[in-house]
Design a protein around this motif. Sequence first.
Motif, mmCIF file in Angstrom:
data_model
loop_
_atom_site.group_PDB
_atom_site.id
_atom_site.type_symbol
_atom_site.label_atom_id
_atom_site.label_comp_id
_atom_site.label_asym_id
_atom_site.label_seq_id
_atom_site.Cartn_x
_atom_site.Cartn_y
_atom_site.Cartn_z
ATOM 1 N N ALA A 194 0.703 4.026 -2.978
ATOM 2 C CA ALA A 194 0.351 5.423 -2.712
ATOM 3 C C ALA A 194 1.408 6.370 -3.280
ATOM 4 N N GLU A 215 0.813 -1.218 0.000
ATOM 5 C CA GLU A 215 0.000 0.000 0.000
ATOM 6 C C GLU A 215 0.847 1.269 0.000
ATOM 7 N N PHE A 240 -6.044 0.943 -6.305
ATOM 8 C CA PHE A 240 -6.113 0.234 -5.027
ATOM 9 C C PHE A 240 -7.084 -0.944 -5.118
ATOM 10 N N ALA A 254 0.986 6.474 -7.045
ATOM 11 C CA ALA A 254 -0.198 7.266 -7.382
ATOM 12 C C ALA A 254 0.106 8.755 -7.303
ATOM 13 N N ARG A 255 0.906 9.140 -6.314
ATOM 14 C CA ARG A 255 1.299 10.555 -6.181
ATOM 15 C C ARG A 255 2.172 10.978 -7.354
ATOM 16 N N LEU A 269 -2.404 10.744 -10.031
ATOM 17 C CA LEU A 269 -3.708 10.122 -10.179
ATOM 18 C C LEU A 269 -4.754 10.920 -9.414
ATOM 19 N N ASP A 270 -5.925 11.079 -10.028
ATOM 20 C CA ASP A 270 -7.005 11.753 -9.320
ATOM 21 C C ASP A 270 -7.703 10.756 -8.386
ATOM 22 N N GLN A 293 -8.980 7.519 -10.104
ATOM 23 C CA GLN A 293 -7.877 6.690 -10.566
ATOM 24 C C GLN A 293 -7.157 6.026 -9.397
ATOM 25 N N ARG A 294 -7.001 6.779 -8.306
ATOM 26 C CA ARG A 294 -6.364 6.207 -7.117
ATOM 27 C C ARG A 294 -7.208 5.060 -6.554
ATOM 28 N N GLU A 295 -8.526 5.268 -6.467
ATOM 29 C CA GLU A 295 -9.417 4.205 -6.002
ATOM 30 C C GLU A 295 -9.309 2.981 -6.905
#
Length: 287
Positions: free
Chosen positions: A71, A67, A88, A74-75, A79-80, A83-85
Amino acid sequence: MTGSAARELGDFLKTRRAELTPRSVGLPDSGAPRRVPGLRREEVALLAAISTDYYTRLEQGRIDVSEPVLAAIARVLKLDGDQREYVFELAGKETGRLRRPEVQVVNPQLQRLLDDLASIPAMVLGRQMDVLAWNEMGAALVGDFGRIPEKDRNYAKMIFSDRMRGLYADWEAAALLAVAQLRMEVARDPDSPTLVALVEELSERDADFRRWWAEHHVAARRIGAKTLNHPVVGELTVEWDTLTCSTDPDQHLTIWTAAPGTPTRDRLRLLAAWVADGHSLAPGAAS
Protein backbone atom coordinates in the motif's frame (compact mmCIF):
# COMPACT_ATOMS: atom_id res chain seq x y z
CA MET A 1 2.90 -15.31 -5.01
CA THR A 2 4.00 -17.45 -7.95
CA GLY A 3 7.21 -16.87 -9.86
CA SER A 4 5.46 -15.43 -12.92
CA ALA A 5 3.34 -13.10 -10.78
CA ALA A 6 6.42 -11.95 -8.84
CA ARG A 7 8.26 -11.15 -12.08
CA GLU A 8 5.26 -9.30 -13.47
CA LEU A 9 4.88 -7.30 -10.25
CA GLY A 10 8.55 -6.30 -10.41
CA ASP A 11 8.29 -5.30 -14.08
CA PHE A 12 5.14 -3.31 -13.41
CA LEU A 13 6.71 -1.40 -10.50
CA LYS A 14 9.79 -0.60 -12.62
CA THR A 15 7.59 0.70 -15.43
CA ARG A 16 5.58 2.93 -13.12
CA ARG A 17 8.75 4.14 -11.35
CA ALA A 18 10.20 5.21 -14.70
CA GLU A 19 7.18 7.44 -15.36
CA LEU A 20 7.72 9.64 -12.29
CA THR A 21 10.19 12.42 -11.60
CA PRO A 22 11.64 13.49 -8.25
CA ARG A 23 9.72 16.75 -8.50
CA SER A 24 6.40 14.91 -9.01
CA VAL A 25 6.78 13.12 -5.66
CA GLY A 26 8.11 16.08 -3.69
CA LEU A 27 11.84 15.31 -3.85
CA PRO A 28 14.46 17.92 -4.76
CA ASP A 29 15.66 17.76 -8.35
CA SER A 30 19.09 19.18 -9.10
CA GLY A 31 18.49 18.95 -12.84
CA ALA A 32 21.64 16.87 -13.31
CA PRO A 33 21.46 13.99 -15.81
CA ARG A 34 20.18 10.73 -14.30
CA ARG A 35 21.39 7.25 -15.23
CA VAL A 36 17.85 5.85 -15.35
CA PRO A 37 14.54 7.47 -16.32
CA GLY A 38 12.17 8.35 -13.51
CA LEU A 39 12.73 7.63 -9.84
CA ARG A 40 15.62 5.60 -8.50
CA ARG A 41 14.94 2.53 -6.38
CA GLU A 42 16.41 4.21 -3.32
CA GLU A 43 14.05 7.16 -3.77
CA VAL A 44 11.00 4.89 -3.86
CA ALA A 45 12.30 3.04 -0.79
CA LEU A 46 12.88 6.29 1.08
CA LEU A 47 9.36 7.56 0.44
CA ALA A 48 7.81 4.18 1.32
CA ALA A 49 9.85 3.96 4.55
CA ILE A 50 11.51 0.66 3.62
CA SER A 51 15.08 -0.32 2.89
CA THR A 52 16.52 -0.06 -0.60
CA ASP A 53 17.52 -3.72 -0.39
CA TYR A 54 13.92 -4.74 0.38
CA TYR A 55 12.54 -2.74 -2.54
CA THR A 56 15.26 -4.04 -4.88
CA ARG A 57 14.43 -7.65 -4.01
CA LEU A 58 10.75 -6.89 -4.60
CA GLU A 59 11.43 -5.58 -8.11
CA GLN A 60 13.61 -8.62 -8.75
CA GLY A 61 10.79 -10.96 -7.71
CA ARG A 62 12.74 -12.35 -4.75
CA ILE A 63 10.45 -11.39 -1.87
CA ASP A 64 6.82 -11.72 -0.83
CA VAL A 65 5.63 -8.19 0.01
CA SER A 66 3.25 -7.46 2.89
CA GLU A 67 -0.01 -5.59 2.38
CA PRO A 68 1.04 -2.43 4.34
CA VAL A 69 4.29 -2.16 2.39
CA LEU A 70 2.51 -2.71 -0.92
CA ALA A 71 0.00 0.00 0.00
CA ALA A 72 2.86 2.39 0.79
CA ILE A 73 4.58 1.66 -2.52
CA ALA A 74 1.28 2.15 -4.39
CA ARG A 75 0.96 5.56 -2.73
CA VAL A 76 4.53 6.56 -3.61
CA LEU A 77 4.12 5.49 -7.24
CA LYS A 78 0.78 7.32 -7.47
CA LEU A 79 -1.08 4.24 -8.67
CA ASP A 80 -4.69 4.79 -9.64
CA GLY A 81 -7.52 2.50 -8.54
CA ASP A 82 -7.08 -0.03 -11.36
CA GLN A 83 -3.31 -0.14 -10.96
CA ARG A 84 -3.60 -0.58 -7.20
CA GLU A 85 -6.07 -3.46 -7.68
CA TYR A 86 -3.68 -4.98 -10.20
CA VAL A 87 -0.62 -5.03 -7.90
CA PHE A 88 -2.66 -6.46 -5.03
CA GLU A 89 -3.96 -9.18 -7.37
CA LEU A 90 -0.40 -9.99 -8.47
CA ALA A 91 0.81 -10.12 -4.88
CA GLY A 92 -2.02 -12.52 -3.99
CA LYS A 93 -3.39 -10.32 -1.25
CA GLU A 94 -7.04 -10.97 -2.00
CA THR A 95 -8.11 -13.53 0.60
CA GLY A 96 -10.33 -16.54 0.14
CA ARG A 97 -9.73 -16.96 -3.59
CA LEU A 98 -10.40 -20.38 -5.06
CA ARG A 99 -8.85 -21.83 -8.19
CA ARG A 100 -11.30 -21.15 -11.01
CA PRO A 101 -12.11 -23.75 -13.65
CA GLU A 102 -10.88 -23.00 -17.16
CA VAL A 103 -14.24 -23.68 -18.87
CA GLN A 104 -16.96 -21.13 -18.20
CA VAL A 105 -20.64 -21.25 -19.17
CA VAL A 106 -22.93 -18.23 -19.34
CA ASN A 107 -25.28 -17.75 -16.40
CA PRO A 108 -28.83 -18.81 -17.48
CA GLN A 109 -30.39 -15.60 -16.12
CA LEU A 110 -27.93 -13.52 -18.12
CA GLN A 111 -28.77 -15.50 -21.24
CA ARG A 112 -32.49 -14.82 -20.75
CA LEU A 113 -31.78 -11.13 -20.21
CA LEU A 114 -29.74 -11.04 -23.41
CA ASP A 115 -32.55 -12.66 -25.36
CA ASP A 116 -35.07 -10.09 -24.06
CA LEU A 117 -32.94 -7.06 -25.02
CA ALA A 118 -34.40 -6.75 -28.52
CA SER A 119 -33.23 -3.18 -29.18
CA ILE A 120 -30.04 -2.99 -27.09
CA PRO A 121 -26.74 -4.53 -28.26
CA ALA A 122 -25.29 -6.67 -25.48
CA MET A 123 -22.87 -9.51 -24.79
CA VAL A 124 -21.46 -11.39 -21.80
CA LEU A 125 -17.71 -11.44 -21.25
CA GLY A 126 -16.20 -14.06 -18.97
CA ARG A 127 -12.74 -14.61 -17.59
CA GLN A 128 -9.84 -13.90 -19.90
CA MET A 129 -12.20 -11.67 -21.96
CA ASP A 130 -13.87 -14.66 -23.61
CA VAL A 131 -17.20 -13.86 -25.29
CA LEU A 132 -19.59 -16.28 -23.56
CA ALA A 133 -22.91 -15.08 -25.03
CA TRP A 134 -24.51 -12.30 -27.04
CA ASN A 135 -27.84 -11.19 -28.47
CA GLU A 136 -28.80 -10.47 -32.07
CA MET A 137 -28.20 -6.75 -31.69
CA GLY A 138 -24.77 -7.41 -30.22
CA ALA A 139 -23.89 -9.54 -33.22
CA ALA A 140 -25.34 -6.93 -35.60
CA LEU A 141 -23.32 -4.16 -33.95
CA VAL A 142 -19.94 -5.83 -33.41
CA GLY A 143 -19.88 -8.90 -35.65
CA ASP A 144 -21.22 -12.41 -36.10
CA PHE A 145 -19.73 -14.15 -33.09
CA GLY A 146 -21.38 -17.39 -34.15
CA ARG A 147 -19.08 -17.66 -37.17
CA ILE A 148 -15.96 -17.32 -35.06
CA PRO A 149 -14.47 -20.62 -33.80
CA GLU A 150 -15.00 -20.92 -30.06
CA LYS A 151 -11.26 -21.01 -29.36
CA ASP A 152 -10.93 -17.60 -31.07
CA ARG A 153 -14.05 -16.06 -29.54
CA ASN A 154 -12.05 -13.78 -27.30
CA TYR A 155 -12.54 -10.01 -27.32
CA ALA A 156 -8.85 -9.19 -26.87
CA LYS A 157 -7.98 -11.44 -29.81
CA MET A 158 -10.85 -10.17 -31.95
CA ILE A 159 -9.97 -6.50 -31.54
CA PHE A 160 -6.67 -7.07 -33.34
CA SER A 161 -8.49 -8.45 -36.40
CA ASP A 162 -8.74 -6.47 -39.63
CA ARG A 163 -12.51 -6.12 -39.26
CA MET A 164 -12.26 -4.53 -35.82
CA ARG A 165 -9.58 -2.12 -37.02
CA GLY A 166 -12.11 -0.83 -39.55
CA LEU A 167 -15.08 -0.85 -37.16
CA TYR A 168 -13.66 1.45 -34.47
CA ALA A 169 -13.14 5.08 -35.45
CA ASP A 170 -10.39 5.28 -32.80
CA TRP A 171 -9.16 1.72 -33.01
CA GLU A 172 -5.93 2.45 -31.16
CA ALA A 173 -7.75 3.69 -28.04
CA ALA A 174 -10.09 0.67 -28.10
CA ALA A 175 -7.20 -1.74 -28.53
CA LEU A 176 -5.14 -0.08 -25.79
CA LEU A 177 -8.06 -0.48 -23.40
CA ALA A 178 -8.45 -4.14 -24.36
CA VAL A 179 -4.74 -4.76 -23.71
CA ALA A 180 -4.98 -3.04 -20.31
CA GLN A 181 -8.02 -5.13 -19.38
CA LEU A 182 -6.30 -8.31 -20.51
CA ARG A 183 -3.33 -7.53 -18.28
CA MET A 184 -5.75 -7.27 -15.34
CA GLU A 185 -7.05 -10.73 -16.24
CA VAL A 186 -3.49 -12.08 -16.21
CA ALA A 187 -2.99 -10.65 -12.72
CA ARG A 188 -6.04 -12.57 -11.49
CA ASP A 189 -4.79 -15.88 -12.90
CA PRO A 190 -1.12 -15.54 -13.88
CA ASP A 191 -0.55 -19.28 -14.30
CA SER A 192 -3.47 -19.96 -16.64
CA PRO A 193 -2.12 -21.88 -19.67
CA THR A 194 -4.86 -20.36 -21.83
CA LEU A 195 -3.90 -16.81 -20.91
CA VAL A 196 -0.21 -17.48 -21.35
CA ALA A 197 -0.87 -18.90 -24.82
CA LEU A 198 -3.12 -15.96 -25.73
CA VAL A 199 -0.51 -13.36 -24.78
CA GLU A 200 2.21 -15.29 -26.62
CA GLU A 201 0.06 -15.58 -29.76
CA LEU A 202 -0.85 -11.89 -29.85
CA SER A 203 2.74 -10.86 -29.09
CA GLU A 204 4.08 -12.94 -31.97
CA ARG A 205 1.60 -11.79 -34.59
CA ASP A 206 1.01 -8.11 -33.77
CA ALA A 207 3.63 -5.42 -33.21
CA ASP A 208 1.11 -3.01 -31.66
CA PHE A 209 0.09 -5.57 -29.05
CA ARG A 210 3.73 -6.37 -28.32
CA ARG A 211 4.57 -2.70 -27.72
CA TRP A 212 1.51 -1.94 -25.60
CA TRP A 213 1.88 -5.08 -23.52
CA ALA A 214 5.40 -3.97 -22.60
CA GLU A 215 4.00 -0.68 -21.27
CA HIS A 216 2.15 -2.48 -18.43
CA HIS A 217 -1.06 -0.43 -18.49
CA VAL A 218 -4.02 -1.90 -16.60
CA ALA A 219 -7.75 -1.18 -16.52
CA ALA A 220 -10.88 -2.76 -15.08
CA ARG A 221 -14.14 -3.17 -17.00
CA ARG A 222 -16.36 -0.23 -16.16
CA ILE A 223 -17.95 2.34 -18.49
CA GLY A 224 -16.93 4.37 -21.52
CA ALA A 225 -17.86 5.58 -24.99
CA LYS A 226 -16.75 4.45 -28.43
CA THR A 227 -17.41 5.62 -31.97
CA LEU A 228 -18.04 2.93 -34.56
CA ASN A 229 -18.10 3.08 -38.35
CA HIS A 230 -20.98 0.67 -38.83
CA PRO A 231 -21.37 -0.81 -42.34
CA VAL A 232 -25.20 -0.68 -42.24
CA VAL A 233 -26.29 2.42 -40.30
CA GLY A 234 -23.18 4.59 -40.41
CA GLU A 235 -21.39 6.35 -37.57
CA LEU A 236 -22.47 5.42 -34.05
CA THR A 237 -21.20 6.94 -30.81
CA VAL A 238 -22.32 4.44 -28.21
CA GLU A 239 -21.88 4.47 -24.44
CA TRP A 240 -20.99 1.11 -22.94
CA ASP A 241 -21.57 -0.07 -19.42
CA THR A 242 -20.56 -3.22 -17.60
CA LEU A 243 -22.83 -5.03 -15.14
CA THR A 244 -21.45 -7.83 -12.98
CA CYS A 245 -23.41 -11.02 -12.34
CA SER A 246 -24.05 -11.32 -8.60
CA THR A 247 -23.88 -15.13 -8.63
CA ASP A 248 -20.72 -15.27 -10.74
CA PRO A 249 -18.55 -12.13 -10.51
CA ASP A 250 -16.42 -13.47 -13.37
CA GLN A 251 -19.28 -12.84 -15.82
CA HIS A 252 -19.92 -9.29 -17.02
CA LEU A 253 -22.84 -8.08 -19.11
CA THR A 254 -21.74 -5.32 -21.49
CA ILE A 255 -24.44 -3.16 -23.07
CA TRP A 256 -24.20 -0.39 -25.67
CA THR A 257 -26.73 2.45 -25.48
CA ALA A 258 -27.22 6.05 -26.64
CA ALA A 259 -29.01 9.00 -25.05
CA PRO A 260 -32.53 9.85 -26.31
CA GLY A 261 -32.63 12.44 -29.08
CA THR A 262 -29.17 11.64 -30.40
CA PRO A 263 -28.45 10.50 -33.97
CA THR A 264 -26.94 7.29 -32.56
CA ARG A 265 -30.18 6.46 -30.72
CA ASP A 266 -32.09 6.80 -34.01
CA ARG A 267 -29.51 4.70 -35.86
CA LEU A 268 -29.64 1.95 -33.23
CA ARG A 269 -33.40 1.81 -33.82
CA LEU A 270 -32.73 1.48 -37.53
CA LEU A 271 -30.31 -1.34 -36.79
CA ALA A 272 -32.93 -3.06 -34.62
CA ALA A 273 -35.44 -2.79 -37.49
CA TRP A 274 -32.83 -4.19 -39.87
CA VAL A 275 -32.38 -7.19 -37.56
CA ALA A 276 -36.16 -7.62 -37.18
CA ASP A 277 -36.56 -7.66 -40.96
CA GLY A 278 -34.62 -10.89 -41.13
CA HIS A 279 -31.03 -9.71 -41.41
CA SER A 280 -30.29 -11.34 -38.05
CA LEU A 281 -26.84 -12.54 -37.16
CA ALA A 282 -27.45 -15.70 -35.17
CA PRO A 283 -26.91 -15.33 -31.41
CA GLY A 284 -25.28 -18.04 -29.39
CA ALA A 285 -23.27 -18.97 -26.31
CA ALA A 286 -20.09 -20.80 -25.50
CA SER A 287 -20.59 -24.29 -24.14
